[in-house]
Design a protein around this motif. Structure first.
Motif, PDB file in Angstrom:
ATOM      1  N   LYS A  15       0.843  -1.192   0.000  1.00  0.00           N
ATOM      2  CA  LYS A  15       0.000   0.000   0.000  1.00  0.00           C
ATOM      3  C   LYS A  15       0.877   1.241   0.000  1.00  0.00           C
ATOM      4  CE  LYS A  15      -3.592  -2.289   2.658  1.00  0.00           C
ATOM      5  NZ  LYS A  15      -4.290  -2.352   3.945  1.00  0.00           N
ATOM      6  N   ASP A  16       0.275   2.392  -0.319  1.00  0.00           N
ATOM      7  CA  ASP A  16       1.010   3.651  -0.254  1.00  0.00           C
ATOM      8  C   ASP A  16       1.576   3.828   1.151  1.00  0.00           C
ATOM      9  OD1 ASP A  16       0.462   4.242  -2.855  1.00  0.00           O
ATOM     10  OD2 ASP A  16      -1.191   5.618  -2.415  1.00  0.00           O
ATOM     11  N   ASN A  17       2.779   4.348   1.210  1.00  0.00           N
ATOM     12  CA  ASN A  17       3.472   4.608   2.473  1.00  0.00           C
ATOM     13  C   ASN A  17       3.736   3.353   3.285  1.00  0.00           C
ATOM     14  OD1 ASN A  17       3.640   7.406   2.038  1.00  0.00           O
ATOM     15  ND2 ASN A  17       1.529   7.621   2.691  1.00  0.00           N
ATOM     16  N   GLU A  18       3.765   2.210   2.630  1.00  0.00           N
ATOM     17  CA  GLU A  18       4.103   0.960   3.303  1.00  0.00           C
ATOM     18  C   GLU A  18       5.490   0.536   2.837  1.00  0.00           C
ATOM     19  OE1 GLU A  18       1.732  -3.067   4.493  1.00  0.00           O
ATOM     20  OE2 GLU A  18       1.466  -2.324   2.466  1.00  0.00           O
ATOM     21  N   LYS A  57      19.539  -5.608  13.656  1.00  0.00           N
ATOM     22  CA  LYS A  57      19.315  -4.343  14.370  1.00  0.00           C
ATOM     23  C   LYS A  57      18.944  -3.227  13.404  1.00  0.00           C
ATOM     24  CE  LYS A  57      22.453  -5.327  18.197  1.00  0.00           C
ATOM     25  NZ  LYS A  57      23.746  -4.995  18.814  1.00  0.00           N
ATOM     26  N   ILE A  58      19.650  -3.165  12.283  1.00  0.00           N
ATOM     27  CA  ILE A  58      19.375  -2.120  11.294  1.00  0.00           C
ATOM     28  C   ILE A  58      17.995  -2.324  10.682  1.00  0.00           C
ATOM     29  CG2 ILE A  58      20.083  -1.123   9.079  1.00  0.00           C
ATOM     30  CD1 ILE A  58      21.867  -0.333  11.458  1.00  0.00           C
ATOM     31  N   ALA A  59      17.644  -3.560  10.335  1.00  0.00           N
ATOM     32  CA  ALA A  59      16.322  -3.824   9.760  1.00  0.00           C
ATOM     33  C   ALA A  59      15.222  -3.426  10.747  1.00  0.00           C
ATOM     34  CB  ALA A  59      16.195  -5.295   9.370  1.00  0.00           C
ATOM     35  N   LYS A  60      15.433  -3.719  12.022  1.00  0.00           N
ATOM     36  CA  LYS A  60      14.450  -3.332  13.040  1.00  0.00           C
ATOM     37  C   LYS A  60      14.372  -1.814  13.168  1.00  0.00           C
ATOM     38  CE  LYS A  60      13.016  -4.089  17.833  1.00  0.00           C
ATOM     39  NZ  LYS A  60      12.077  -3.045  17.715  1.00  0.00           N
ATOM     40  N   GLN A  61      15.520  -1.156  13.122  1.00  0.00           N
ATOM     41  CA  GLN A  61      15.555   0.306  13.192  1.00  0.00           C
ATOM     42  C   GLN A  61      14.775   0.914  12.026  1.00  0.00           C
ATOM     43  OE1 GLN A  61      19.555   1.851  13.255  1.00  0.00           O
ATOM     44  NE2 GLN A  61      18.893   3.974  13.348  1.00  0.00           N
ATOM     45  N   ILE A  62      14.941   0.356  10.846  1.00  0.00           N
ATOM     46  CA  ILE A  62      14.220   0.841   9.665  1.00  0.00           C
ATOM     47  C   ILE A  62      12.715   0.641   9.849  1.00  0.00           C
ATOM     48  CG2 ILE A  62      13.806   0.438   7.207  1.00  0.00           C
ATOM     49  CD1 ILE A  62      16.822  -0.437   7.072  1.00  0.00           C
ATOM     50  N   ALA A  63      12.331  -0.572  10.236  1.00  0.00           N
ATOM     51  CA  ALA A  63      10.907  -0.885  10.405  1.00  0.00           C
ATOM     52  C   ALA A  63      10.280   0.005  11.476  1.00  0.00           C
ATOM     53  CB  ALA A  63      10.734  -2.355  10.764  1.00  0.00           C
ATOM     54  N   ASP A  64      10.970   0.198  12.593  1.00  0.00           N
ATOM     55  CA  ASP A  64      10.441   1.032  13.675  1.00  0.00           C
ATOM     56  C   ASP A  64      10.276   2.480  13.225  1.00  0.00           C
ATOM     57  OD1 ASP A  64      10.410  -1.198  15.303  1.00  0.00           O
ATOM     58  OD2 ASP A  64      12.185  -0.608  16.460  1.00  0.00           O
ATOM     59  N   ALA A  65      11.300   3.013  12.555  1.00  0.00           N
ATOM     60  CA  ALA A  65      11.236   4.405  12.091  1.00  0.00           C
ATOM     61  C   ALA A  65      10.085   4.581  11.114  1.00  0.00           C
ATOM     62  CB  ALA A  65      12.563   4.808  11.442  1.00  0.00           C
ATOM     63  N   TRP A  66       9.901   3.595  10.236  1.00  0.00           N
ATOM     64  CA  TRP A  66       8.836   3.705   9.236  1.00  0.00           C
ATOM     65  C   TRP A  66       7.461   3.617   9.892  1.00  0.00           C
ATOM     66  CZ3 TRP A  66       9.811   5.677   4.760  1.00  0.00           C
ATOM     67  CH2 TRP A  66       8.787   5.708   3.813  1.00  0.00           C
ATOM     68  N   SER A  67       7.286   2.674  10.823  1.00  0.00           N
ATOM     69  CA  SER A  67       5.974   2.508  11.459  1.00  0.00           C
ATOM     70  C   SER A  67       5.623   3.692  12.348  1.00  0.00           C
ATOM     71  CB  SER A  67       5.904   1.198  12.240  1.00  0.00           C
ATOM     72  OG  SER A  67       6.802   1.219  13.324  1.00  0.00           O
ATOM     73  N   GLU A  68       6.643   4.382  12.858  1.00  0.00           N
ATOM     74  CA  GLU A  68       6.411   5.575  13.678  1.00  0.00           C
ATOM     75  C   GLU A  68       6.158   6.812  12.830  1.00  0.00           C
ATOM     76  OE1 GLU A  68       9.860   5.806  16.178  1.00  0.00           O
ATOM     77  OE2 GLU A  68       9.422   3.855  17.115  1.00  0.00           O
ATOM     78  N   GLY A  69       6.346   6.699  11.519  1.00  0.00           N
ATOM     79  CA  GLY A  69       6.097   7.821  10.616  1.00  0.00           C
ATOM     80  C   GLY A  69       7.099   8.956  10.764  1.00  0.00           C
ATOM     81  N   LYS A  70       8.327   8.624  11.122  1.00  0.00           N
ATOM     82  CA  LYS A  70       9.345   9.653  11.357  1.00  0.00           C
ATOM     83  C   LYS A  70       9.739  10.423  10.102  1.00  0.00           C
ATOM     84  CE  LYS A  70      11.721   7.838  15.399  1.00  0.00           C
ATOM     85  NZ  LYS A  70      13.001   7.391  15.943  1.00  0.00           N
ATOM     86  N   GLU A  75      13.499  13.181   0.701  1.00  0.00           N
ATOM     87  CA  GLU A  75      14.785  13.671   1.189  1.00  0.00           C
ATOM     88  C   GLU A  75      15.063  13.159   2.594  1.00  0.00           C
ATOM     89  OE1 GLU A  75      12.418  15.800  -0.074  1.00  0.00           O
ATOM     90  OE2 GLU A  75      13.341  16.113  -2.030  1.00  0.00           O
ATOM     91  N   GLU A  76      14.035  13.131   3.437  1.00  0.00           N
ATOM     92  CA  GLU A  76      14.204  12.629   4.806  1.00  0.00           C
ATOM     93  C   GLU A  76      14.514  11.134   4.810  1.00  0.00           C
ATOM     94  OE1 GLU A  76      11.282  15.596   7.362  1.00  0.00           O
ATOM     95  OE2 GLU A  76      10.427  13.794   6.463  1.00  0.00           O
ATOM     96  N   VAL A  77      13.832  10.381   3.959  1.00  0.00           N
ATOM     97  CA  VAL A  77      14.077   8.943   3.862  1.00  0.00           C
ATOM     98  C   VAL A  77      15.498   8.694   3.378  1.00  0.00           C
ATOM     99  CG1 VAL A  77      13.425   6.816   2.661  1.00  0.00           C
ATOM    100  CG2 VAL A  77      11.649   8.356   3.520  1.00  0.00           C
ATOM    101  N   THR A  78      15.917   9.426   2.351  1.00  0.00           N
ATOM    102  CA  THR A  78      17.272   9.275   1.812  1.00  0.00           C
ATOM    103  C   THR A  78      18.323   9.605   2.863  1.00  0.00           C
ATOM    104  OG1 THR A  78      16.509   9.758  -0.419  1.00  0.00           O
ATOM    105  CG2 THR A  78      18.862  10.066   0.010  1.00  0.00           C
ATOM    106  N   ALA A  79      18.135  10.692   3.592  1.00  0.00           N
ATOM    107  CA  ALA A  79      19.093  11.074   4.630  1.00  0.00           C
ATOM    108  C   ALA A  79      19.161   9.999   5.720  1.00  0.00           C
ATOM    109  CB  ALA A  79      18.713  12.424   5.230  1.00  0.00           C
ATOM    110  N   PHE A  80      18.018   9.469   6.113  1.00  0.00           N
ATOM    111  CA  PHE A  80      17.979   8.416   7.125  1.00  0.00           C
ATOM    112  C   PHE A  80      18.753   7.180   6.643  1.00  0.00           C
ATOM    113  CE2 PHE A  80      15.651   4.521   8.537  1.00  0.00           C
ATOM    114  CZ  PHE A  80      16.147   4.487   9.833  1.00  0.00           C
ATOM    115  N   ILE A  81      18.496   6.758   5.424  1.00  0.00           N
ATOM    116  CA  ILE A  81      19.171   5.572   4.888  1.00  0.00           C
ATOM    117  C   ILE A  81      20.675   5.801   4.812  1.00  0.00           C
ATOM    118  CG2 ILE A  81      19.468   4.177   2.791  1.00  0.00           C
ATOM    119  CD1 ILE A  81      16.382   4.397   2.470  1.00  0.00           C
ATOM    120  N   LYS A  82      21.082   6.977   4.382  1.00  0.00           N
ATOM    121  CA  LYS A  82      22.517   7.281   4.299  1.00  0.00           C
ATOM    122  C   LYS A  82      23.174   7.331   5.669  1.00  0.00           C
ATOM    123  CE  LYS A  82      22.640   9.693  -0.108  1.00  0.00           C
ATOM    124  NZ  LYS A  82      22.926  10.958  -0.791  1.00  0.00           N
ATOM    125  N   SER A  83      22.392   7.582   6.718  1.00  0.00           N
ATOM    126  CA  SER A  83      22.955   7.684   8.073  1.00  0.00           C
ATOM    127  C   SER A  83      23.161   6.312   8.727  1.00  0.00           C
ATOM    128  CB  SER A  83      22.039   8.526   8.967  1.00  0.00           C
ATOM    129  OG  SER A  83      20.871   7.789   9.348  1.00  0.00           O
TER     130      SER A  83
END
Length: 110
Positions: A15-18, A57-70, A75-83
């Motif tokens: 779905k969108d934003n999933e 740990k990284i996969a969980k961090q990604i999933a948590d950040a996404w589910s929290e709508g951070k 641009e924000e997603v790209t910066a997060f991934i690069k970090s």
């Protein structure tokens, strides 16, 4: 009428934003790679790790950040991934593994 070359884009299974994420061990390097997909078809490796636990740990961090709508913008997603920390250069996954991961994403939606 000229229709051009190139393949038809596959319809998104998400779905969108999933987002779906996970880890996979690269068959040549042996490194554990984290991956993401926004459609279920666009598997992208984003980090590589010597230890499976680090990739988890990284996969969980990604999933948590996404589910929290951070992250709201591309641009924000790209910066997060690069970090995100990585231990090595990310080697492309073989096509058969990408297809398996895509099938897993599809099955997770059922």
């Amino acid at each position: 009428m000229f229709k051009g070359f190139g393949r038809r884009q596959k319809k998104s299974v998400l779905k969108d934003n999933e987002l779906t994420t996970g880890i996979v061990q690269h068959p040549v390097t042996g490194l554990w790679q984290t991956w993401i997909s926004f459609t279920g078809h666009d598997i992208q490796s984003i980090t590589a790790h010597n230890q499976r636990e680090d990739a988890n740990k990284i996969a969980k961090q990604i999933a948590d950040a996404w589910s929290e709508g951070k992250y709201k913008t591309g641009e924000e997603v790209t910066a997060f991934i690069k970090s995100l920390p990585t231990d090595a250069v990310i080697d492309p996954l073989p096509q058969n593994i990408v297809m398996q991961l895509s099938q897993q994403a599809l099955n997770a939606r059922k």
